[in-house]
Each structure stands twice: as C-alpha cells, then as structure tokens.
Design a protein around this motif. Structure first.
Motif, PDB file in Angstrom:
ATOM      1  N   ASN A   2       0.838  -1.197   0.000  1.00  0.00           N
ATOM      2  CA  ASN A   2       0.000   0.000   0.000  1.00  0.00           C
ATOM      3  C   ASN A   2       0.874   1.250   0.000  1.00  0.00           C
ATOM      4  O   ASN A   2       2.011   1.221   0.451  1.00  0.00           O
ATOM      5  N   HIS A   3       0.293   2.321  -0.464  1.00  0.00           N
ATOM      6  CA  HIS A   3       0.988   3.600  -0.546  1.00  0.00           C
ATOM      7  C   HIS A   3       0.567   4.453   0.657  1.00  0.00           C
ATOM      8  O   HIS A   3      -0.632   4.638   0.876  1.00  0.00           O
ATOM      9  N   GLU A   5       1.561   7.939   3.491  1.00  0.00           N
ATOM     10  CA  GLU A   5       2.251   9.205   3.703  1.00  0.00           C
ATOM     11  C   GLU A   5       2.231   9.481   5.210  1.00  0.00           C
ATOM     12  O   GLU A   5       1.188   9.320   5.845  1.00  0.00           O
ATOM     13  N   VAL A  38       9.308   6.500  -1.376  1.00  0.00           N
ATOM     14  CA  VAL A  38       8.977   7.172  -2.628  1.00  0.00           C
ATOM     15  C   VAL A  38       9.584   8.570  -2.598  1.00  0.00           C
ATOM     16  O   VAL A  38      10.241   8.992  -3.539  1.00  0.00           O
ATOM     17  N   GLU A  64       6.840   9.713   2.127  1.00  0.00           N
ATOM     18  CA  GLU A  64       5.887   9.028   1.263  1.00  0.00           C
ATOM     19  C   GLU A  64       6.528   7.697   0.912  1.00  0.00           C
ATOM     20  O   GLU A  64       7.683   7.655   0.488  1.00  0.00           O
ATOM     21  N   THR A  66       5.853   3.079   0.170  1.00  0.00           N
ATOM     22  CA  THR A  66       5.011   1.904  -0.031  1.00  0.00           C
ATOM     23  C   THR A  66       5.510   0.832   0.917  1.00  0.00           C
ATOM     24  O   THR A  66       6.716   0.662   1.094  1.00  0.00           O
ATOM     25  N   ILE A  98      -2.364   9.790  -4.657  1.00  0.00           N
ATOM     26  CA  ILE A  98      -1.057   9.434  -5.221  1.00  0.00           C
ATOM     27  C   ILE A  98      -0.739  10.329  -6.411  1.00  0.00           C
ATOM     28  O   ILE A  98       0.362  10.868  -6.519  1.00  0.00           O
TER      29      ILE A  98
END
Length: 112
Positions: A2-3, A5, A38, A64, A66, A98
């Motif tokens: 999952n992404h 922040e 990221v 940020e 993953t 995103i």
C-alpha cells in the motif's frame, strides 16, 4: 504493498544531528520491513497552531512510501515510543492522492 504518507513533528530543541538521526531511524525501519521510500521532505522549523508539550514550534518532516499494511502498526508504535516525536499522522493514499502527490513533487522539482 500500500501507498502511505506520514507527516511528523520533531521537538524544536533537538540539534541537527539528532534530527537527522531520528529521521534515519524511521526510514531504516520502513526499509528493513520491506518498504520502499517514494519521497521524503524536510519542511523545516514551523510555528505550531497551538502549543504541543509546551512548545510553540517544531521540525516538520514528510515521508511518502510503499509498505505492506501489517507494518504500519509497529511503525506507529515506534513513533509513540520516541520522545523526540511530538506528533505524527500516517494516512493511506488512494489513487487520487497518489497522483496529486506526484504532481506536487514535480512542481517542487521544477522550482528547485
């Protein structure tokens, strides 16, 4: 994967080396647990909207990344255990967030 922040605020009384050490600690934690950075940003010393732990400012940082979902709980536990962290917030990014984050990063790179 999952992404996510995370924005966190560091205590303003820390030295530059202590700040770098703390940021590196959390970055290493993510990488060690199968995450991929990221982007990371240092927003610097900012005035707080209201006092936190009797402090009126703090050093803001944004990560940020993953990572598998099961890593977030121990990751946030590390934030709670570290006395140098005043506040933190981790959010899962959807596809719209995103793309917005990518556009924001390209704008920042164009300015620099």
């Amino acid at each position: 994967m999952n992404h996510y922040e995370t924005v966190f605020i560091l205590n303003p009384v820390l030295s530059e080396t202590q700040i770098e050490e703390t940021v590196k600690k959390f970055e290493d934690f993510l990488i060690k647990n199968g995450g991929k950075m990221v982007s990371k940003e240092n927003w610097g010393l900012k005035k707080l909207a209201y006092p936190i732990q009797h402090k009126k400012s703090g050093f803001y940082h944004l990560f940020e990344f993953t990572v598998p979902g099961e890593v977030i709980s121990p990751y946030e536990l590390e934030f709670r255990r570290d006395e140098r962290i005043m506040r933190f917030l981790t959010v899962k990014l959807d596809k719209h967030a995103i793309s917005w984050a990518e556009r924001r990063r390209t704008k920042l790179k164009a300015k620099a």
